[in-house]
Each structure stands twice: as structure tokens, then as C-alpha cells.
Scaffold this active site. Sequence first.
Site, PDB file in Angstrom:
ATOM      1  N   ASP A 175      35.028  33.169  38.018  1.00  0.00           N
ATOM      2  CA  ASP A 175      34.231  33.201  36.795  1.00  0.00           C
ATOM      3  C   ASP A 175      35.141  33.417  35.581  1.00  0.00           C
ATOM      4  O   ASP A 175      35.032  32.732  34.555  1.00  0.00           O
ATOM      5  CB  ASP A 175      33.199  34.322  36.905  1.00  0.00           C
ATOM      6  CG  ASP A 175      32.120  34.250  35.834  1.00  0.00           C
ATOM      7  OD1 ASP A 175      32.076  33.250  35.089  1.00  0.00           O
ATOM      8  OD2 ASP A 175      31.328  35.193  35.740  1.00  0.00           O
ATOM      9  N   TYR A 179      29.236  39.434  43.174  1.00  0.00           N
ATOM     10  CA  TYR A 179      28.059  38.892  42.491  1.00  0.00           C
ATOM     11  C   TYR A 179      26.809  38.885  43.359  1.00  0.00           C
ATOM     12  O   TYR A 179      25.774  38.380  42.940  1.00  0.00           O
ATOM     13  CB  TYR A 179      28.350  37.467  42.009  1.00  0.00           C
ATOM     14  CG  TYR A 179      29.128  37.412  40.715  1.00  0.00           C
ATOM     15  CD1 TYR A 179      30.103  38.361  40.425  1.00  0.00           C
ATOM     16  CD2 TYR A 179      28.894  36.420  39.782  1.00  0.00           C
ATOM     17  CE1 TYR A 179      30.829  38.315  39.255  1.00  0.00           C
ATOM     18  CE2 TYR A 179      29.618  36.365  38.590  1.00  0.00           C
ATOM     19  CZ  TYR A 179      30.583  37.310  38.336  1.00  0.00           C
ATOM     20  OH  TYR A 179      31.302  37.268  37.172  1.00  0.00           O
ATOM     21  N   ASP A 198      45.952  39.029  38.441  1.00  0.00           N
ATOM     22  CA  ASP A 198      46.444  39.428  37.120  1.00  0.00           C
ATOM     23  C   ASP A 198      47.683  38.634  36.738  1.00  0.00           C
ATOM     24  O   ASP A 198      47.829  38.196  35.592  1.00  0.00           O
ATOM     25  CB  ASP A 198      46.697  40.939  37.042  1.00  0.00           C
ATOM     26  CG  ASP A 198      47.238  41.537  38.319  1.00  0.00           C
ATOM     27  OD1 ASP A 198      46.787  41.128  39.399  1.00  0.00           O
ATOM     28  OD2 ASP A 198      48.113  42.418  38.249  1.00  0.00           O
ATOM     29  N   LYS A 222      43.466  39.373  45.173  1.00  0.00           N
ATOM     30  CA  LYS A 222      43.914  40.715  44.812  1.00  0.00           C
ATOM     31  C   LYS A 222      44.088  41.527  46.092  1.00  0.00           C
ATOM     32  O   LYS A 222      43.698  42.689  46.196  1.00  0.00           O
ATOM     33  CB  LYS A 222      42.892  41.377  43.863  1.00  0.00           C
ATOM     34  CG  LYS A 222      43.365  42.681  43.212  1.00  0.00           C
ATOM     35  CD  LYS A 222      44.531  42.503  42.268  1.00  0.00           C
ATOM     36  CE  LYS A 222      44.925  43.835  41.641  1.00  0.00           C
ATOM     37  NZ  LYS A 222      46.200  43.738  40.892  1.00  0.00           N
TER      38      LYS A 222
END
Length: 343
Positions: A236, A125, A212, A177
Site C-alpha cells: 500500500d 489489513y 525501509d 521486514k
Amino acid sequence: MSQTIPATLIPGDGIGPEIVDATLAALDALGAPFEWDRQIAGLEGAKAAGDPLPAATLASIRRTRLALKGPLETPSGGGYRSSNVRLREEFKLYANLRPARTIVPGGRYDNIDLVIVRENLEGLYIGHEHYIQIDDDPHAVAMATGINTRQGGRRLLEFAFEHAIATGRKKVTIVHKANIMKALTGIFLETAQQMYEEKYKDRIAMDAVIIDACAMKLVLNPWQFDVLVTTNLFGDILSDLTAGLVGGLGLAPGANIGADAAIFEAVHGSAPDIAGKGLANPTALLLAAAMMLDHCRLPEQATRLRRAIADTLNVDQVRTGDLGGSASTAAFSRALNARIANG
């Protein structure tokens, strides 16, 4: 109440002024000691001051270091950046705190009590993006650079661990991740593991989960989680997912906390289509005000406010249309204030 607490108030756009009025009425009924400095931002700021984040608003927050804000609309066109993002950057509000707690029972999920702690300033971001032209296509390739720092990770993780321990939580889950983005999110996971061994292993449990798998597990069995801590983009997404577990963004408060300021908000949009019609649900901003009371070390008033909200919705069955009721914003506000007065 002895000493007043200066605070900046930003009513915001669309339904913002309506839900802010309802929240101020509830805080007045509680006898909350805030001394408000009313300022403008968003579309209102652009119209009145030529800037969605006017200098006077920034100066006010610098002075009070505390703000309550309604939803802000980013003016379309003109190259305006999101006022929310600018506020986070301006005041280094590195921690986004998003609790998700069941307040209206009987939905798809019940007894949810989760907290997402999201890093607010780094990751993908930061907005370092560009295109590469190939032949006659100026947008043939799009590239983005994400940046996570050891210092930024430590700052957020320390906040998350300390908040979890202070509020009696049992477990912190690091969401990452690192199996694919080994550097960008690997540094966050590695920093968490080091910090846990150094400072927290005897004080609270910690585990880690890939993003995930985390999303799937939150849908299958959200009760296995307690506090989830993650980087900007993942946070987010997960904070909206967990809001969905408890009925949506109309019941989702948020806090942006940094070293020099704290800003509390309803995280839903400005809903211009229903503005001025008395249909808005002020619950999210009211819950944000309860978080603000906790932050200001006024836990008794925060508890009274949360209890009054729950009783108004569930005992009195006074609900706005989005929750299946027929009460106007003003009718809900009156019922809530009666609950506070009697509580």
C-alpha cells in the site's frame, strides 16, 4: 469485432462519472468489445440502495467477472466499511497490480518503469484489532493481529513471477521486514525463496530487500528495480511512493485480480471538491482501461490507447490543470479520441 465481452461498469462518486465517460468514449473510439452492465456503489449505492455495495452490483460482477470502476467514497458514520476492501474480500482479489511508468517526461525522475505487486487480502489489513482497558481508560492499549499464510503467499508470488515473465521483465524483488517481524513477513520471504528455487530460478532473476531500505533506494535510484512484490501494508505504501515518482495518483492505474474476477480502477480519490466542474484528469482510469484490455488479451488495443494518451499529453500538449495545462476533461477526451481515430 467478433464477440462482445460482458463487463460491469461502476461510475463511482465525485469525479467518477466524468472520468468514466471519458474512458468509455476512448474505448468506443478503439472499438473495444465490452458490453457494459452499469451499476452503482459507494456513496451513490448507500443513497439509492442503503448499501455502499448493493446486491445487484455484486451479482453483476459475479456474472461478468470483470469490472471497471471509478473512485468510490465510503459514507461517513453508520459503520460502513470501505467498498474497495469489501470488493477484494468478496471476490478474493488477492493481487493488487500497480504499474508506475513515466508518461509525462521532465519530472524529478524520468524513464521510470516499475510494477508493484501487492498482496491484497492478508497481513495487518485483515482488521483483527481490539483495545484493552487499564483503570478508567477503555483505550489504554491498542492491539492488532496480522496474518500471512503460506498458501496466500504462494498464490500471490506465483502471480507475480508469471506476470513478470509474461511481460518480459528481468527481475523480481521481494520486499519484507523479516529481520524484525520474523514470522509475519518471514513466511512471505521464505515462501518466495522456496518457490524461486523450485520453479523460477532459470527463468528470471530474484533478490530481496528490507522495506525501509527499499523506500530509500526507490528515492535514490528507482531504476535498480523492476517488479517489487510485497505484503499488504508495505505494498500500500510503496505503490503510492512509486506513483509519486511518475507524477502522482492522477497517472496511477490499478488492477485487483483474483481467481474469479478482475476489477480495474483509478486509485485516486473521488475529489468531490472539483466534481461536475470539468476539471478532472481521466488519465489514471484510461490507463486502468488499457490494463483491462491487456487482461482480456487485446494487447493491440491496449498499446493503441497508451500511445494515444502519451501523444495527447506530450505531442499535442493537451493537459488538464493538475498537469499544468488548461484543458477541460471534455477537451482532453476529444483530443484523445482524435488521436485514437488517426492512430
